[in-house]
Design an enzyme around this catalytic site. Sequence first.
Site, short mmCIF file in Angstrom:
data_model
loop_
_atom_site.label_atom_id
_atom_site.label_comp_id
_atom_site.label_asym_id
_atom_site.label_seq_id
_atom_site.Cartn_x
_atom_site.Cartn_y
_atom_site.Cartn_z
N GLU A 1 -0.48 -13.66 -0.91
CA GLU A 1 -0.51 -14.25 -2.26
C GLU A 1 -0.65 -15.75 -2.24
O GLU A 1 -1.46 -16.32 -2.95
CB GLU A 1 0.77 -13.89 -3.03
CG GLU A 1 0.71 -12.62 -3.83
CD GLU A 1 0.93 -11.43 -2.95
OE1 GLU A 1 1.27 -11.64 -1.78
OE2 GLU A 1 0.74 -10.31 -3.41
N HIS B 1 10.58 -5.34 -9.21
CA HIS B 1 9.27 -5.07 -9.82
C HIS B 1 9.32 -5.18 -11.33
O HIS B 1 8.37 -4.78 -11.99
CB HIS B 1 8.81 -3.65 -9.46
CG HIS B 1 8.11 -3.54 -8.16
ND1 HIS B 1 8.74 -3.68 -6.96
CD2 HIS B 1 6.81 -3.30 -7.85
CE1 HIS B 1 7.87 -3.53 -5.98
NE2 HIS B 1 6.70 -3.30 -6.49
#
Lengths: 497, 379
Positions: free
Chosen positions: B101, B170
Amino acid sequence: MQKPPPTHPPLPSRLLRPLPFLPFLLLRLGRLILARPPPVLLNVVSSCCCVACSSPPWLPSPLFVSRCRSLTLDGPFLAPTLVARVVRKLSFRCQSSKLLLGAGCVAGKKAPLSSGGGNVRGAVSASKAVTEKPNSGSKSDKADLLVTKDEGLELYEDMVLGRSFEDMCAQMYYRGKMFGFVHLYNGQEAVSTGFIKLLKQTDFVTSTYRDHVHALSKGVPARQVMAELFGKSTGCCRGQGGSMHMFSAEHGLLGGFAFIGEGIPVAVGAAFTSKYKREVLKEEGDMPVSIAFFGDGTANNGQFFECLNMAQLWKLPVIFVVENNLWAIGMSHYRSTSDPEIWKKGPAFGMASAHVDGMDVLKVREVAKEAVERARRGDGPTLIECETYRFRGHSLADPDELRAPAEKAHYAARDPIVALKKYLLDNEIATEAELKSIEKKIDEVVEDAVEFADASPLPGRSQLLENVFADPKGFGIGPDGRYRCEDPGFTAGTAQV
Amino acid sequence: MLAAFGKNRALVSSLLRGGNGGDGASAAAVWAVSKRFMSASGDSITVREALNSAIDEEMTADSKVFVMGEEVGEYQGAYKVTKGLLQKFGPDRVLDTPITEAGFTGLGVGAAMYGLKPIVEFMTFNFAMQAIDHLINSAAKTNYMSGGTINVPIVFRGPNGAAAGVAAQHSQCFAAWYGQVPGLKVLVPYDAEDARGLMKAAIRDPDPVVFLENELLYGESFPVSKEVLDPSFTLPIGKAKIMREGSDLTIVTFSKMVGYALKAADELAKEGISVEVVNLRSIRPLDRETINASVRKTSRLLCLEEGWPQHGVCAEICASVVEESFYYLDAPVERICGADVPMPYAANLERLAVPQIDDVIRAARRICFRKQDKRKATA
């Protein structure tokens, strides 16, 4: 008539094969002669070992590389006397050179690893091939066996538990008892069992979201893991963590992380604590080691490289285990990695590293033993790449369309449980009946876990606000001037937060 | 519709190639037919299709636009939002990245600084935390730091907020985090129209845009008008939408909570409470005009969001209303936010941790009939 071309190179040229690599060897020797007189002899011995075995000598035995480094006399962790160190190294080197020779002699014809692209994954792989019986057909000498009966059965039981548990998870998911993201470990049991069964309860393990079997191998009861997956209050995290966040302080399981790469620094930190407790706090006893399990996709993440550097720099007792199953969701390892051989990234940081067949629990165990012993002695970290495969998709929601059926079939034929069973039976370490009874026992354990989880209560409403802080005063002071946590209705969920 | 298809075969093929054929109305009708996923009964598309078509059209119109992220290509997108794009535009413009990322976000920012228009996908915005340094320090601040000489026309998109049963790591809502940063534009679409219009606007925008979608909304269908399906349809950034007019109470919210607010409004209408629902569409810039105008009309405010309460989006809205419309308020402003805990995994605890429609209804009653005892109204 033309003579048919010789199928093997004539003997002399085989001996000359190492010739191009002599300059490299001489350079190494020269460097060492100039720098450190004592280790020269040892390096000559081990370099010969490299040449003798079948692994290409231009990839120096990674263990050999590490030994060069660890024989330096600088660094904060000096052993009491040089002689003691040299003697210890020598005896260890003799042991491992036997290992290397063993690899060369027995595993002459290694099956080429065909998973797409034909990349060479050659490197030292430890000890005897499990699937190759001695040609004589007679019973193996007991001394040659890699496991005792107890160990063999323990390994078998652990792998069967992992497999049965994961299969039951799939069933439960499709029945709606489990929800969210569930990532199953089928096919990779050899890695978990091979490493974790060598650890003690005081050692640490971190993992990724594919952590059910790591938890089971580490000793977390199947009941607790199943209850956690069902989201019940009797789970190992009281239903608050879930499939991807298995924690157990009692068993040294530090997670369960949904972000890949996140568990690696945590494992390194646990290793740092082990070392700190030994060196600074002067605690006695064996140094606890940590193992970080992660996948091939993680090996591209920045955190991985940062941790390799720090662990090697400070010689921390951590083992980095790459479960290379070739796929990160739908991204093939070869499409995302410039150099697919992950074990090679260790020597770039001066770290010992190895590559092992992760579908073979005995090979994994051999390499793991060495790595754990290294770490416990204080010799530093090891990077181990295990070639393995997941039989199911990335998660239960993954349609798994991108993997070739041929690849799946290739690895299905190398099922680790089947391989171990064959080894145990062929070498008469266990009987069919004993293995069957283990399987039956595991079935009962898993059934019992499901019943327990079903019968367990859901977490109470009051559990919502508990455990956000270890010190509940963290919720602050309420409008009446007192700490919120002192309000009797606070965690019951009726108080206003 | 079939007749239209037959008559306009050439039009269809030109549209499939990505052009804008003919006049708006027939083009839209034919486009609707040519896309097999359209329902036969009317123009209704899912949010996923809306996003897919928006990205598709923008990539066709401008070859500097490219998509980058994990699983966006061969896997067709982790949530299938980028389905078909690899096949249409090739691997040079639809890049599958390694799991890096920080690396690929920085790469995207650099590409944008040099003139391309990347669309960076994060599998969820939780993973963007590994890259947040680039989002904020490289993307958001660069135009300012460079004195206006270098801008960063990049779009960061991905699902945000809670899904179902995916636990603490999440499920975080990042609207408040990104909404605080000057230099970023933060968009939060709700329905298909929002998704299409705002995505196109974001891609055409010369500034970094954080596009917060919602995983549970991807599969929801919404009716759309012909204008929305037109390839040149965009929505202005920074303008909220009044989803439903009302006179008693204003509910200000965004993303999935808009659906909850609308359902609650239907229920409350039966009790005689007329609720005005404002869909923010954009967290930064926040449309304070529309919010305040609505509150001045109804004199009561209820903010609703999924994220954590402290320093949340609702906190900012309440502050803005109290500052600017204080004398119009008949009742204290109220917020409904997610519980101040990391998202628990257990299903019942998860329901308790996220606002539900009942919570909205109860709070609305409480605000409207303030004279009643607070505890009674809570029951």
